[in-house]
Scaffold this motif. Structure first.
Motif, PDB file in Angstrom:
ATOM      1  N   ALA A  95       0.685  -1.221  -0.027  1.00 31.31           N
ATOM      2  CA  ALA A  95       0.132   0.035   0.006  1.00 31.31           C
ATOM      3  C   ALA A  95       0.932   1.263   0.016  1.00 31.31           C
ATOM      4  O   ALA A  95       1.904   1.296   0.509  1.00 31.31           O
ATOM      5  N   GLU A  96       0.177   2.339  -0.438  1.00 28.13           N
ATOM      6  CA  GLU A  96       0.916   3.515  -0.529  1.00 28.13           C
ATOM      7  C   GLU A  96       1.624   3.910   0.636  1.00 28.13           C
ATOM      8  O   GLU A  96       0.974   3.499   1.794  1.00 28.13           O
ATOM      9  N   ASP A  97       2.644   4.543   0.880  1.00 26.14           N
ATOM     10  CA  ASP A  97       3.280   5.268   1.954  1.00 26.14           C
ATOM     11  C   ASP A  97       2.367   6.131   2.646  1.00 26.14           C
ATOM     12  O   ASP A  97       1.486   6.859   2.000  1.00 26.14           O
ATOM     13  N   ILE A  98       2.743   6.584   3.740  1.00 31.85           N
ATOM     14  CA  ILE A  98       1.801   7.515   4.477  1.00 31.85           C
ATOM     15  C   ILE A  98       2.807   8.774   4.625  1.00 31.85           C
ATOM     16  O   ILE A  98       3.964   8.488   5.177  1.00 31.85           O
ATOM     17  N   GLU A  99       2.372  10.024   4.687  1.00 31.27           N
ATOM     18  CA  GLU A  99       3.213  11.087   4.675  1.00 31.27           C
ATOM     19  C   GLU A  99       3.154  11.935   6.031  1.00 31.27           C
ATOM     20  O   GLU A  99       1.890  12.081   6.362  1.00 31.27           O
ATOM     21  N   VAL A 100       4.393  12.010   6.926  1.00 25.39           N
ATOM     22  CA  VAL A 100       3.886  12.710   8.283  1.00 25.39           C
ATOM     23  C   VAL A 100       4.745  14.122   8.140  1.00 25.39           C
ATOM     24  O   VAL A 100       5.907  14.020   7.317  1.00 25.39           O
ATOM     25  N   GLU A 101       4.164  15.215   8.451  1.00 29.46           N
ATOM     26  CA  GLU A 101       4.862  16.593   8.133  1.00 29.46           C
ATOM     27  C   GLU A 101       4.818  17.186   9.547  1.00 29.46           C
ATOM     28  O   GLU A 101       3.972  17.153  10.379  1.00 29.46           O
ATOM     29  N   VAL A 102       5.791  17.895   9.781  1.00 32.71           N
ATOM     30  CA  VAL A 102       5.803  18.810  11.128  1.00 32.71           C
ATOM     31  C   VAL A 102       6.275  20.230  10.545  1.00 32.71           C
ATOM     32  O   VAL A 102       7.046  20.369   9.759  1.00 32.71           O
ATOM     33  N   VAL A 103       5.479  21.102  10.813  1.00 27.73           N
ATOM     34  CA  VAL A 103       5.700  22.535  10.631  1.00 27.73           C
ATOM     35  C   VAL A 103       5.837  23.440  11.914  1.00 27.73           C
ATOM     36  O   VAL A 103       4.904  23.526  12.532  1.00 27.73           O
ATOM     37  N   VAL A 104       6.887  24.048  11.824  1.00 30.92           N
ATOM     38  CA  VAL A 104       6.970  25.113  13.120  1.00 30.92           C
ATOM     39  C   VAL A 104       7.375  26.239  12.583  1.00 30.92           C
ATOM     40  O   VAL A 104       7.899  26.694  11.821  1.00 30.92           O
ATOM     41  N   ASP A 105       6.280  27.074  13.081  1.00 27.99           N
ATOM     42  CA  ASP A 105       6.180  28.677  12.579  1.00 27.99           C
ATOM     43  C   ASP A 105       7.196  29.192  13.296  1.00 27.99           C
ATOM     44  O   ASP A 105       7.264  29.489  14.559  1.00 27.99           O
ATOM     45  N   PRO A 106       7.966  29.681  12.573  1.00 26.15           N
ATOM     46  CA  PRO A 106       9.401  30.430  13.103  1.00 26.15           C
ATOM     47  C   PRO A 106       9.036  31.745  13.983  1.00 26.15           C
ATOM     48  O   PRO A 106       9.641  32.047  14.885  1.00 26.15           O
ATOM     49  N   ALA A 107       7.907  32.426  13.731  1.00 28.70           N
ATOM     50  CA  ALA A 107       7.657  33.574  14.358  1.00 28.70           C
ATOM     51  C   ALA A 107       6.920  33.272  15.568  1.00 28.70           C
ATOM     52  O   ALA A 107       7.312  34.170  16.738  1.00 28.70           O
ATOM     53  N   ASP A 108       6.234  32.260  15.953  1.00 29.96           N
ATOM     54  CA  ASP A 108       5.614  32.368  17.272  1.00 29.96           C
ATOM     55  C   ASP A 108       5.804  30.754  17.805  1.00 29.96           C
ATOM     56  O   ASP A 108       5.362  30.684  18.746  1.00 29.96           O
ATOM     57  N   GLY A 109       6.489  29.875  16.927  1.00 33.50           N
ATOM     58  CA  GLY A 109       6.836  28.651  17.752  1.00 33.50           C
ATOM     59  C   GLY A 109       5.490  27.622  17.728  1.00 33.50           C
ATOM     60  O   GLY A 109       5.652  26.542  18.093  1.00 33.50           O
ATOM     61  N   HIS A 110       4.551  28.171  17.051  1.00 33.46           N
ATOM     62  CA  HIS A 110       3.236  27.270  16.957  1.00 33.46           C
ATOM     63  C   HIS A 110       3.909  25.940  16.045  1.00 33.46           C
ATOM     64  O   HIS A 110       4.399  26.111  15.198  1.00 33.46           O
ATOM     65  N   VAL A 111       3.097  24.706  16.394  1.00 28.85           N
ATOM     66  CA  VAL A 111       3.636  23.579  15.675  1.00 28.85           C
ATOM     67  C   VAL A 111       2.250  23.001  15.062  1.00 28.85           C
ATOM     68  O   VAL A 111       1.274  22.982  15.833  1.00 28.85           O
ATOM     69  N   THR A 112       2.651  22.530  13.738  1.00 33.50           N
ATOM     70  CA  THR A 112       1.204  21.842  13.034  1.00 33.50           C
ATOM     71  C   THR A 112       1.868  20.513  12.578  1.00 33.50           C
ATOM     72  O   THR A 112       2.791  20.446  12.078  1.00 33.50           O
ATOM     73  N   VAL A 113       1.265  19.306  12.931  1.00 34.75           N
ATOM     74  CA  VAL A 113       1.492  18.248  12.452  1.00 34.75           C
ATOM     75  C   VAL A 113       0.338  17.654  11.502  1.00 34.75           C
ATOM     76  O   VAL A 113      -0.746  17.991  11.626  1.00 34.75           O
ATOM     77  N   ALA A 114       0.730  17.211  10.405  1.00 35.94           N
ATOM     78  CA  ALA A 114      -0.263  16.441   9.510  1.00 35.94           C
ATOM     79  C   ALA A 114       0.121  15.115   9.237  1.00 35.94           C
ATOM     80  O   ALA A 114       1.418  15.010   9.039  1.00 35.94           O
ATOM     81  N   VAL A 115      -0.791  14.298   8.772  1.00 34.35           N
ATOM     82  CA  VAL A 115      -0.489  13.026   8.366  1.00 34.35           C
ATOM     83  C   VAL A 115      -1.526  12.634   7.210  1.00 34.35           C
ATOM     84  O   VAL A 115      -2.688  12.969   7.361  1.00 34.35           O
ATOM     85  N   THR A 116      -0.702  12.440   6.154  1.00 30.94           N
ATOM     86  CA  THR A 116      -1.538  12.141   4.907  1.00 30.94           C
ATOM     87  C   THR A 116      -1.575  10.681   4.493  1.00 30.94           C
ATOM     88  O   THR A 116      -0.538  10.027   4.372  1.00 30.94           O
ATOM     89  N   ASP A 117      -2.796  10.167   4.540  1.00 28.32           N
ATOM     90  CA  ASP A 117      -2.727   8.580   3.957  1.00 28.32           C
ATOM     91  C   ASP A 117      -3.744   8.360   2.782  1.00 28.32           C
ATOM     92  O   ASP A 117      -4.284   9.219   2.307  1.00 28.32           O
ATOM     93  N   PRO A 118      -3.387   7.375   2.032  1.00 28.89           N
ATOM     94  CA  PRO A 118      -4.227   7.161   0.729  1.00 28.89           C
ATOM     95  C   PRO A 118      -5.606   6.599   0.960  1.00 28.89           C
ATOM     96  O   PRO A 118      -6.496   6.494   0.034  1.00 28.89           O
ATOM     97  N   SER A 119      -6.240   6.610   2.273  1.00 24.63           N
ATOM     98  CA  SER A 119      -7.550   6.400   2.490  1.00 24.63           C
ATOM     99  C   SER A 119      -8.430   7.382   2.131  1.00 24.63           C
ATOM    100  O   SER A 119      -8.200   8.563   2.525  1.00 24.63           O
ATOM    101  N   ASP A 120      -9.681   7.067   1.788  1.00 27.57           N
ATOM    102  CA  ASP A 120     -10.584   8.164   1.385  1.00 27.57           C
ATOM    103  C   ASP A 120     -11.866   8.164   2.440  1.00 27.57           C
ATOM    104  O   ASP A 120     -12.623   8.895   2.306  1.00 27.57           O
ATOM    105  N   GLN A 121     -11.489   7.323   3.400  1.00 22.99           N
ATOM    106  CA  GLN A 121     -12.677   7.076   4.449  1.00 22.99           C
ATOM    107  C   GLN A 121     -12.428   8.543   5.348  1.00 22.99           C
ATOM    108  O   GLN A 121     -11.426   8.858   5.817  1.00 22.99           O
ATOM    109  N   PRO A 122     -13.553   9.261   5.456  1.00 27.51           N
ATOM    110  CA  PRO A 122     -13.746  10.761   6.188  1.00 27.51           C
ATOM    111  C   PRO A 122     -13.533  10.304   7.589  1.00 27.51           C
ATOM    112  O   PRO A 122     -13.717   9.340   8.242  1.00 27.51           O
ATOM    113  N   LEU A 123     -13.082  11.290   8.444  1.00 33.92           N
ATOM    114  CA  LEU A 123     -13.157  11.227   9.875  1.00 33.92           C
ATOM    115  C   LEU A 123     -14.545  11.405  10.310  1.00 33.92           C
ATOM    116  O   LEU A 123     -15.347  11.981   9.430  1.00 33.92           O
TER     117      LEU A 123
END
Length: 154
Positions: free
Chosen positions: A59-87
């Motif tokens: 099966a396709e790989d899962i993408e994990v992303e970490v974004v740190v906003d340099p201005a305020d240090g907020h952190v966003t994490v995102a996980v992208t997967d090939p499933s179309d099943q909604p939350l």
């Protein structure tokens, strides 16, 4: 922004935690750091389960992303997967002795904001934002100001 591609196998959850922890700002409060890593683990665990459910090996790989906003240090994490099943629109009630089903509850409690979006190229992206401020948690799912790159089809 830093991304990691992982196979949809349970061992990827621990690998993602070990990869993401050093990317977080060193002055991030310990409780916030723990929340980021825990939610990332939950999102990836769900992505692994949904990606491998009913699919053959390879099966396709899962993408994990970490974004740190340099201005305020907020952190966003995102996980992208090939499933179309909604939350589900809201976390479900979970019986006390259940082995699973608390991921969305954790997301609601620990993240300041979170959401998901289907990708036009297939699959979905689930993200969570963590803020250093003591601002109240979100009032409902919405997109972050800057959608993580993994949520698009670049």
């Amino acid at each position: 922004m830093t991304c990691l591609l992982l196979p949809p196998v349970p061992a990827s959850v621990g690998a993602a935690r070990r990869w993401a922890a050093p990317l977080l700002p060193p002055d991030l409060p310990p409780d916030l750091r723990d929340s980021v890593v825990l939610v990332l683990s939950e999102l990836l665990t769900n992505a692994v389960a949904l990606t491998t459910e009913g699919r053959a090996a390879g099966a396709e790989d899962i993408e994990v992303e970490v974004v740190v906003d340099p201005a305020d240090g907020h952190v966003t994490v995102a996980v992208t997967d090939p499933s179309d099943q909604p939350l589900p629109p809201a976390p479900a009630a979970v019986e006390a002795g259940a082995d699973h089903g608390r991921g969305l509850l954790l997301l609601d409690v620990l993240a300041h904001d979170h959401g998901w979006s289907p990708r036009p190229c297939g699959g979905k992206c689930v993200w969570a934002e963590f803020r250093r401020s003591t601002a109240p948690h979100r009032t409902g799912p919405r997109r972050p100001a800057a959608q993580p790159a993994g949520c698009s089809c670049a």
